[in-house]
Design a protein around this motif. Structure first.
Motif, short mmCIF file in Angstrom:
data_model
loop_
_atom_site.label_atom_id
_atom_site.label_comp_id
_atom_site.label_asym_id
_atom_site.label_seq_id
_atom_site.Cartn_x
_atom_site.Cartn_y
_atom_site.Cartn_z
N VAL A 225 6.67 -4.21 -2.99
CA VAL A 225 6.74 -3.35 -1.82
C VAL A 225 6.91 -1.90 -2.26
N VAL A 226 6.18 -1.01 -1.62
CA VAL A 226 6.34 0.43 -1.82
C VAL A 226 7.53 0.87 -0.98
N LEU B 191 0.82 -1.21 0.00
CA LEU B 191 0.00 0.00 0.00
C LEU B 191 0.85 1.25 0.00
N ASP B 192 0.51 2.19 -0.88
CA ASP B 192 1.07 3.54 -0.87
C ASP B 192 0.05 4.42 -0.16
N GLU B 193 0.22 4.58 1.16
CA GLU B 193 -0.78 5.31 1.95
C GLU B 193 -0.86 6.78 1.56
N GLU B 194 0.27 7.37 1.19
CA GLU B 194 0.29 8.79 0.85
C GLU B 194 -0.62 9.10 -0.31
N HIS B 195 -0.64 8.23 -1.32
CA HIS B 195 -1.44 8.48 -2.51
C HIS B 195 -2.69 7.62 -2.58
N GLY B 196 -2.94 6.80 -1.57
CA GLY B 196 -4.14 5.97 -1.55
C GLY B 196 -4.16 4.96 -2.68
N ILE B 197 -3.02 4.33 -2.93
CA ILE B 197 -2.89 3.38 -4.03
C ILE B 197 -2.48 2.01 -3.49
N LEU B 198 -3.15 0.97 -3.97
CA LEU B 198 -2.82 -0.40 -3.61
C LEU B 198 -2.21 -1.10 -4.81
N TYR B 199 -1.08 -1.77 -4.59
CA TYR B 199 -0.42 -2.54 -5.64
C TYR B 199 -0.64 -4.03 -5.36
N GLY C 212 0.49 -7.98 -6.87
CA GLY C 212 1.29 -8.79 -7.77
C GLY C 212 0.70 -10.19 -7.87
N SER C 213 0.90 -10.82 -9.02
CA SER C 213 0.24 -12.10 -9.25
C SER C 213 1.14 -13.08 -9.98
N TRP C 214 0.76 -14.35 -9.87
CA TRP C 214 1.45 -15.38 -10.65
C TRP C 214 1.15 -15.26 -12.14
N ASP C 215 0.23 -14.36 -12.50
CA ASP C 215 -0.03 -14.13 -13.93
C ASP C 215 1.00 -13.18 -14.54
N LYS C 216 2.06 -12.86 -13.76
CA LYS C 216 3.22 -12.08 -14.19
C LYS C 216 2.96 -10.57 -14.23
N THR C 217 1.79 -10.14 -13.77
CA THR C 217 1.46 -8.72 -13.84
C THR C 217 1.40 -8.09 -12.46
N VAL C 218 1.51 -6.76 -12.46
CA VAL C 218 1.25 -5.93 -11.29
C VAL C 218 0.10 -5.00 -11.65
N LYS C 219 -0.88 -4.91 -10.77
CA LYS C 219 -2.00 -4.01 -11.02
C LYS C 219 -2.02 -2.91 -9.97
N VAL C 220 -2.45 -1.73 -10.41
CA VAL C 220 -2.45 -0.53 -9.58
C VAL C 220 -3.89 -0.12 -9.34
N TRP C 221 -4.28 -0.04 -8.06
CA TRP C 221 -5.67 0.24 -7.69
C TRP C 221 -5.77 1.54 -6.91
N ARG C 222 -6.79 2.33 -7.22
CA ARG C 222 -7.09 3.51 -6.42
C ARG C 222 -8.08 3.09 -5.34
N VAL C 223 -7.67 3.21 -4.09
CA VAL C 223 -8.47 2.68 -2.99
C VAL C 223 -9.80 3.39 -2.85
N SER C 224 -9.84 4.67 -3.09
CA SER C 224 -11.05 5.46 -2.84
C SER C 224 -12.26 4.98 -3.62
N ASP C 225 -12.06 4.51 -4.86
CA ASP C 225 -13.20 4.06 -5.67
C ASP C 225 -12.99 2.68 -6.30
N SER C 226 -11.95 1.97 -5.85
CA SER C 226 -11.68 0.59 -6.30
C SER C 226 -11.37 0.49 -7.80
N LYS C 227 -10.92 1.58 -8.40
CA LYS C 227 -10.60 1.58 -9.82
C LYS C 227 -9.22 0.98 -10.08
N CYS C 228 -9.14 0.17 -11.14
CA CYS C 228 -7.84 -0.33 -11.59
C CYS C 228 -7.26 0.71 -12.54
#
Length: 447
Positions: A271-272, A230-238, A240-256
């Motif tokens: 890790v942030v 979690l990047d608490e300063e910007h409200g962003i959740l990262y 990681g997956s075995w599908d080889k990707t990293v996804k970036v989520w905005r916590v406030s509205d659950s947007k990818c």
């Protein structure tokens, strides 16, 4: 009745400088080991060679041998009433350094831990998330499917990453909850609405390699969510997956916000960093990458690789941790080594490696001047970093009968100070052990 034992073995004092090492152990594609006598399970992502009996330590004569009576974790009737096995409920009676207690429930292997305030969260292969407070079970909740591989707590929300590729979101308003045994699930990432809208447009599909599926919406993980940060300063959740990707989520509205094809194999750790706006990822492809978030027009952003810290073919990266204050990065891998880097003139420079394990390093955690490493050899090495950047092994904690899969650390509050920490370790032996460790380790002799 057999007693559960815990051994605290001080390491030889020593310092580690940067060095090149030839890696011999084979790369492990996913960070889930089994022991030589694995517990019953239908899930086995990879295996490692068991520790040779000739390498085992003779603990009977060790001055750091601790035995907790009546604590056989498989058979003790104490588990019918309390999951905690401790020598005394009085914290003043706890050892200065060593094992405080052991938590056990018939919920399978422990895959994830998180500490927030006075609460400890544990995730297991049984899909349960248990919450503990003051060494007592506080409450719990259960998902419909998917082993709990990662837990992040942010305010009154709990994010859990699962083996089925989903990220579930729970509400943790403990003051107003009605049921002690159930917390309300408030959604998933991505939301159902976003999933439906995205799936309607063929341009939002990407090619995937999975049995029975060739295409999937880009906003969803289609394999195990193995890690989150979690990047608490910007409200962003990262994630990681075995599908080889990293996804970036905005916590406030659950947007990818972004899906990053980060690696050539499973992403095992993310890790942030907490400095210079950096995010680090480690993968089974043997690499550690450093990413920076760059703002584009409007509120959009994109993550770009600014440095590759490690690229090795013989060993996969299983864990990454950061000491934010020291601007140091640690990387554990399947060859049993922990490499570390420090920030110098805006670039992370390799400073050396820590050798303390005979099998794969599966997890890392930092706190104060300490870095702890949990391994498939069932042990936890605790290292102390001095002001010059050199590292000394303070102690090795023995007590688990299976690989140590996850670690969490919090500062001791009562009677603490002076760099005293509580270390939680989750294992594939189905237990969580609680340790007290002091940075000074005054009562630990150097052998």
């Amino acid at each position: 009745m057999a007693a559960t034992t815990a051994v605290i073995s001080p390491c030889n004092a020593g310092h580690f400088a940067a060095e090149k090492t030839t890696l011999h152990n084979p790369k492990l594609s996913h960070p889930e080991p089994t022991t030589s006598t694995p517990p019953p399970s239908n899930h086995n992502d990879y295996s490692t060679s068991p520790r040779n009996s000739s390498d085992s330590d003779d603990t009977s004569s060790s001055p750091y041998f601790t035995s907790l009576s009546d604590s056989n974790e498989e058979a003790s009737p104490l588990h019918a009433h309390s999951p905690w096995i401790v020598s005394s409920g009085d914290k003043s009676q706890y050892p200065q350094n060593g094992l405080i207690g052991s938590l056990f429930r018939e919920h399978g292997h422990i895959y994830s831990l998180a500490v927030s305030g006075d609460l400890l969260y544990t995730g297991s292969e049984s899909k349960n998330i248990r919450v503990w407070k003051n060494l007592n079970e506080f409450c719990g909740f259960k998902s419909s499917s998917g082993f709990v591989k990662a837990i992040v707590v942010y305010g009154d929300r709990i994010f859990t990453g699962h083996h089925d590729g989903k990220i579930r979101v729970w509400k943790s308003d403990f003051q107003t909850r009605v049921s002690k045994d159930h917390l309300e699930r408030v959604g998933t990432l991505p939301s159902k609405k976003d999933s439906i809208v995205t799936s309607l447009n063929p341009k939002n599909y990407v090619r995937v390699r999975r049995k029975g599926r060739r295409n999937a919406p880009w906003i969803r993980h289609y394999d195990t969510v193995s890690c989150m940060s979690l990047d608490e300063e910007h409200g962003i959740l990262y994630s990681g997956s075995w599908d080889k990707t990293v996804k970036v989520w905005r916590v406030s509205d659950s947007k990818c916000l972004e899906s990053i094809p980060a690696h050539d194999d499973a992403v095992n750790s993310i890790v942030v960093a907490g400095f210079n706006g950096l995010v680090l990822t480690g993968s089974a492809d043997g690499s550690v990458k450093v990413w920076r978030r760059e703002l584009l027009q409007g509120s959009n952003s994109k993550h770009v690789v600014v440095q590759t810290l490690l690229k090795q073919e013989e060993a996969g990266v299983t864990a990454v941790a950061v000491n934010t204050a020291a601007k140091a990065v640690y990387c554990g891998s399947s060859d049993g080594l922990v490499n570390f880097w420090e920030l110098e003139r805006e670039v992370l420079v390799h400073r050396g490696m820590l050798r303390g394990h005979k099998m794969a390093v599966l997890c890392l955690a930092t706190a104060g001047s300490l870095v702890s490493s949990g391994s498939a050899d069932n042990s936890i090495c605790v290292w102390r970093r001095d002001e010059g950047g050199d590292h000394m092994c303070l102690t090795v904690l023995y007590g688990h009968s299976g690989p140590v899969k996850c670690l969490a650390v919090e500062e001791e509050e009562e009677g603490g100070g002076g760099g005293r920490w509580i270390v939680y370790s989750g294992s594939l032996d189905k237990s969580v052990k609680v340790w007290r460790v002091c940075e000074q380790a005054n009562d630990m002799k150097q052998l």
